[in-house]
Design an enzyme around this catalytic site. Structure first.
Site, PDB file in Angstrom:
ATOM      1  N   CYS A 112      29.190  30.115  86.901  1.00  0.00           N
ATOM      2  CA  CYS A 112      29.362  28.721  85.830  1.00  0.00           C
ATOM      3  C   CYS A 112      27.881  28.500  86.373  1.00  0.00           C
ATOM      4  O   CYS A 112      26.877  27.603  85.311  1.00  0.00           O
ATOM      5  CB  CYS A 112      30.089  27.216  86.475  1.00  0.00           C
ATOM      6  SG  CYS A 112      31.773  27.779  86.549  1.00  0.00           S
ATOM      7  N   HIS A 252      26.975  21.176  84.815  1.00  0.00           N
ATOM      8  CA  HIS A 252      28.161  21.623  84.261  1.00  0.00           C
ATOM      9  C   HIS A 252      29.611  20.278  84.410  1.00  0.00           C
ATOM     10  O   HIS A 252      29.530  19.726  85.458  1.00  0.00           O
ATOM     11  CB  HIS A 252      27.977  22.708  85.373  1.00  0.00           C
ATOM     12  CG  HIS A 252      29.346  23.463  85.339  1.00  0.00           C
ATOM     13  ND1 HIS A 252      29.904  24.303  84.208  1.00  0.00           N
ATOM     14  CD2 HIS A 252      30.322  23.511  86.644  1.00  0.00           C
ATOM     15  CE1 HIS A 252      30.759  24.678  84.467  1.00  0.00           C
ATOM     16  NE2 HIS A 252      31.333  24.589  85.244  1.00  0.00           N
ATOM     17  N   ASN A 282      36.012  23.118  81.545  1.00  0.00           N
ATOM     18  CA  ASN A 282      34.994  23.973  81.756  1.00  0.00           C
ATOM     19  C   ASN A 282      34.681  25.240  81.189  1.00  0.00           C
ATOM     20  O   ASN A 282      36.192  25.616  81.010  1.00  0.00           O
ATOM     21  CB  ASN A 282      35.485  24.609  83.430  1.00  0.00           C
ATOM     22  CG  ASN A 282      34.607  24.879  83.989  1.00  0.00           C
ATOM     23  OD1 ASN A 282      33.810  25.560  83.824  1.00  0.00           O
ATOM     24  ND2 ASN A 282      34.655  24.780  85.540  1.00  0.00           N
TER      25      ASN A 282
HETATM   26  O1  UT7 Z   1      33.443  25.388  87.803  1.00  0.00           O
HETATM   27  C1  UT7 Z   1      32.824  24.882  88.695  1.00  0.00           C
HETATM   28  C2  UT7 Z   1      34.176  25.450  90.328  1.00  0.00           C
HETATM   29  N1  UT7 Z   1      35.201  24.289  89.976  1.00  0.00           N
HETATM   30  C3  UT7 Z   1      34.998  23.721  90.454  1.00  0.00           C
HETATM   31  O2  UT7 Z   1      34.312  22.683  91.063  1.00  0.00           O
HETATM   32  C4  UT7 Z   1      36.182  22.224  90.016  1.00  0.00           C
HETATM   33  C5  UT7 Z   1      36.653  21.870  91.716  1.00  0.00           C
HETATM   34  N2  UT7 Z   1      38.042  20.984  91.835  1.00  0.00           N
HETATM   35  C6  UT7 Z   1      38.012  20.120  91.074  1.00  0.00           C
HETATM   36  O3  UT7 Z   1      38.031  19.973  89.949  1.00  0.00           O
HETATM   37  C7  UT7 Z   1      39.556  19.665  91.301  1.00  0.00           C
HETATM   38  O4  UT7 Z   1      39.656  20.011  92.937  1.00  0.00           O
HETATM   39  C8  UT7 Z   1      40.633  19.833  90.718  1.00  0.00           C
HETATM   40  C9  UT7 Z   1      41.240  19.352  89.304  1.00  0.00           C
HETATM   41  C10 UT7 Z   1      40.563  21.268  90.617  1.00  0.00           C
HETATM   42  C11 UT7 Z   1      42.295  19.205  91.299  1.00  0.00           C
HETATM   43  O5  UT7 Z   1      42.049  18.051  91.191  1.00  0.00           O
HETATM   44  P1  UT7 Z   1      42.754  17.056  92.888  1.00  0.00           P
HETATM   45  O6  UT7 Z   1      41.935  15.833  92.565  1.00  0.00           O
HETATM   46  O7  UT7 Z   1      41.450  18.214  93.589  1.00  0.00           O
HETATM   47  O8  UT7 Z   1      43.898  17.910  93.835  1.00  0.00           O
HETATM   48  P2  UT7 Z   1      44.522  18.264  93.831  1.00  0.00           P
HETATM   49  O9  UT7 Z   1      44.488  20.030  93.995  1.00  0.00           O
HETATM   50  O10 UT7 Z   1      44.220  17.729  95.785  1.00  0.00           O
HETATM   51  O11 UT7 Z   1      45.778  17.972  93.764  1.00  0.00           O
HETATM   52  C12 UT7 Z   1      47.025  17.054  94.132  1.00  0.00           C
HETATM   53  C13 UT7 Z   1      47.965  16.863  93.715  1.00  0.00           C
HETATM   54  C14 UT7 Z   1      49.122  17.845  94.339  1.00  0.00           C
HETATM   55  O12 UT7 Z   1      50.118  18.277  94.100  1.00  0.00           O
HETATM   56  P3  UT7 Z   1      51.078  17.652  96.034  1.00  0.00           P
HETATM   57  O13 UT7 Z   1      50.427  18.272  96.855  1.00  0.00           O
HETATM   58  O14 UT7 Z   1      49.446  16.272  95.882  1.00  0.00           O
HETATM   59  O15 UT7 Z   1      51.736  16.772  95.620  1.00  0.00           O
HETATM   60  C15 UT7 Z   1      48.993  19.192  92.816  1.00  0.00           C
HETATM   61  O16 UT7 Z   1      50.353  19.861  93.126  1.00  0.00           O
HETATM   62  O17 UT7 Z   1      47.768  17.475  91.961  1.00  0.00           O
HETATM   63  C16 UT7 Z   1      49.126  18.714  92.178  1.00  0.00           C
HETATM   64  N3  UT7 Z   1      48.494  19.207  90.676  1.00  0.00           N
HETATM   65  C17 UT7 Z   1      48.602  19.140  89.153  1.00  0.00           C
HETATM   66  N4  UT7 Z   1      49.657  17.950  88.893  1.00  0.00           N
HETATM   67  C18 UT7 Z   1      49.415  17.783  87.722  1.00  0.00           C
HETATM   68  C19 UT7 Z   1      47.511  20.122  90.903  1.00  0.00           C
HETATM   69  N5  UT7 Z   1      47.014  20.608  89.360  1.00  0.00           N
HETATM   70  C20 UT7 Z   1      48.426  19.677  88.070  1.00  0.00           C
HETATM   71  C21 UT7 Z   1      48.203  19.792  87.296  1.00  0.00           C
HETATM   72  N6  UT7 Z   1      49.127  18.756  86.481  1.00  0.00           N
HETATM   73  N7  UT7 Z   1      47.551  20.402  86.206  1.00  0.00           N
END
Ligand code: UT7
Length: 325
Positions: A112, A252, A282
């Protein structure tokens, strides 16, 4: 003498994939995607379209804006993690199609942050009088490396391309600073494990879905905020300006919560921060040039204004640049 962006163009595929459509593909919801990421929809290229096809459209638009012939381009630098093939470079496919027969052409891999890495290389080429006119492209067909069964990742990504043409100028325009960083210790947080020389493609690697992007999003989140805020501060400092001199921050577009946290750390209001994540998600290396083109097109910035582009991505890599338009 400074460096001027004499042309800029972007290209987004027509097909829109909405959160509602994703609800039918994986266990997710519009509410989750919107509140956790800020994304409402993203663009998806056609099956037969490759990254170079998207890039060529954006490059042609940039050439038209610059009002120069393709033969005047001395070098084409393409930032991408979704090249058409391992080799030849995507830059060479683009060079052929736009008729830039006098240009050197190569790809760079910085995920990115790739477009900002590309700008830094172009600045060095121009300032060292190696080349006069350089095209930098950020282009991605992320849908080709997306596991459409993995809700952790498929809701985040989209396809697109953005191109700029840079040239030495007597005007006040300039790339005032570039700042780049990386930390390979975190490489395993965001990667495609299969298909390269470490794990060459076999039936086994394909069955294990190793050719798709894997990400540990929540581990990356905090590092992203700190690296983007620090990079933007560094680029501002290196340019010899303050945040008050900056008209618009163009970050970004990976997650609206990351962008808001970066704005907070920089102590700038969100109306000074460009957002288009809701429309495109993204698009990796394509994100910042697409956003810069939109910011100019929408009249949010004009000639003489200073913008700061800042990005973060796989590698891990990060970088920022202060540009006087
Ligand atoms: O491009 C440059 C590099 N990438 C980034 O900069 C991305 C950085 N990270 C993020 O943007 C965020 O961490 C995400 C958007 C990827 C995820 O958000 P989060 O608030 O960190 O969620 P999480 O991964 O901690 O997941 C929270 C919950 C989980 O469920 P449990 O374990 O709490 O029951 C996930 O399984 O949300 C669940 N989850 C979803 N639920 C519905 C993960 N993806 C989804 C989804 N829909 N698409």
């Amino acid at each position: 003498m400074g460096i001027e962006i004499i042309g800029i163009g972007s290209y987004l595929p027509e097909k829109i994939l909405t959160n509602a459509e994703l609800e039918k593909m994986v266990a997710t919801s519009d509410e989750w995607i919107t509140t956790r990421t800020g994304i409402k929809e993203r663009r998806i290229a056609k099956d037969m379209e490759a990254t170079s096809d998207l890039a060529i459209q954006s490059a042609k638009r940039a050439l038209k804006k610059a009002n120069i012939t393709p033969e005047e381009i001395d070098a084409i630098i393409v930032a991408t993690i979704t090249p058409d093939m391992f080799f030849p470079s995507t830059a060479c496919f683009i060079q052929k199609e736009i008729g830039a027969k006098n240009a050197a052409a190569f790809d760079i891999s910085a995920a990115c942050s790739g477009f900002i890495y590309g700008l830094a290389i172009a600045k060095s080429f121009i300032n060292s009088d190696t080349y006069k006119t350089v095209m930098v492209i950020g282009a991605e067909k992320l849908s080709s490396i997306t596991d459409w069964t993995d809700r952790n990742i498929c809701v985040l990504l989209g396809d697109g391309a953005g191109s700029v043409i840079l040239r030495k100028t007597n005007s006040t325009s300039d790339i005032l600073s570039t700042y780049l960083g990386a930390d390979g210790n975190y490489g395993d947080l965001l990667l495609i494990p299969g298909g390269g020389s470490r794990n060459p493609a076999t039936h086994k690697t394909v069955d294990a879905r190793l050719h798709y992007m894997k990400m540990e999003g929540n581990k990356i989140f905090k590092i992203a905020v700190r690296a983007m805020a620090d990079s933007a501060k560094k680029a501002i400092e290196l340019a010899g300006i303050t945040c008050n001199d900056v008209k618009l921050i163009i970050p970004h577009q990976a997650n609206i919560r990351i962008i808001e946290a970066v704005a907070k750390q920089l102590d700038v209001p969100m109306d000074k921060v460009f957002l288009n994540i809701q429309k495109y998600g993204n698009t990796s290396a394509a994100t910042t040039p697409i956003a810069l083109e939109e910011a100019i097109y929408e009249g949010k910035v004009k000639k003489g204004d200073i913008v700061v582009l800042v990005a973060f991505g796989g590698g891990l890599t990060w970088g920022a640049t202060a540009i006087k338009l």
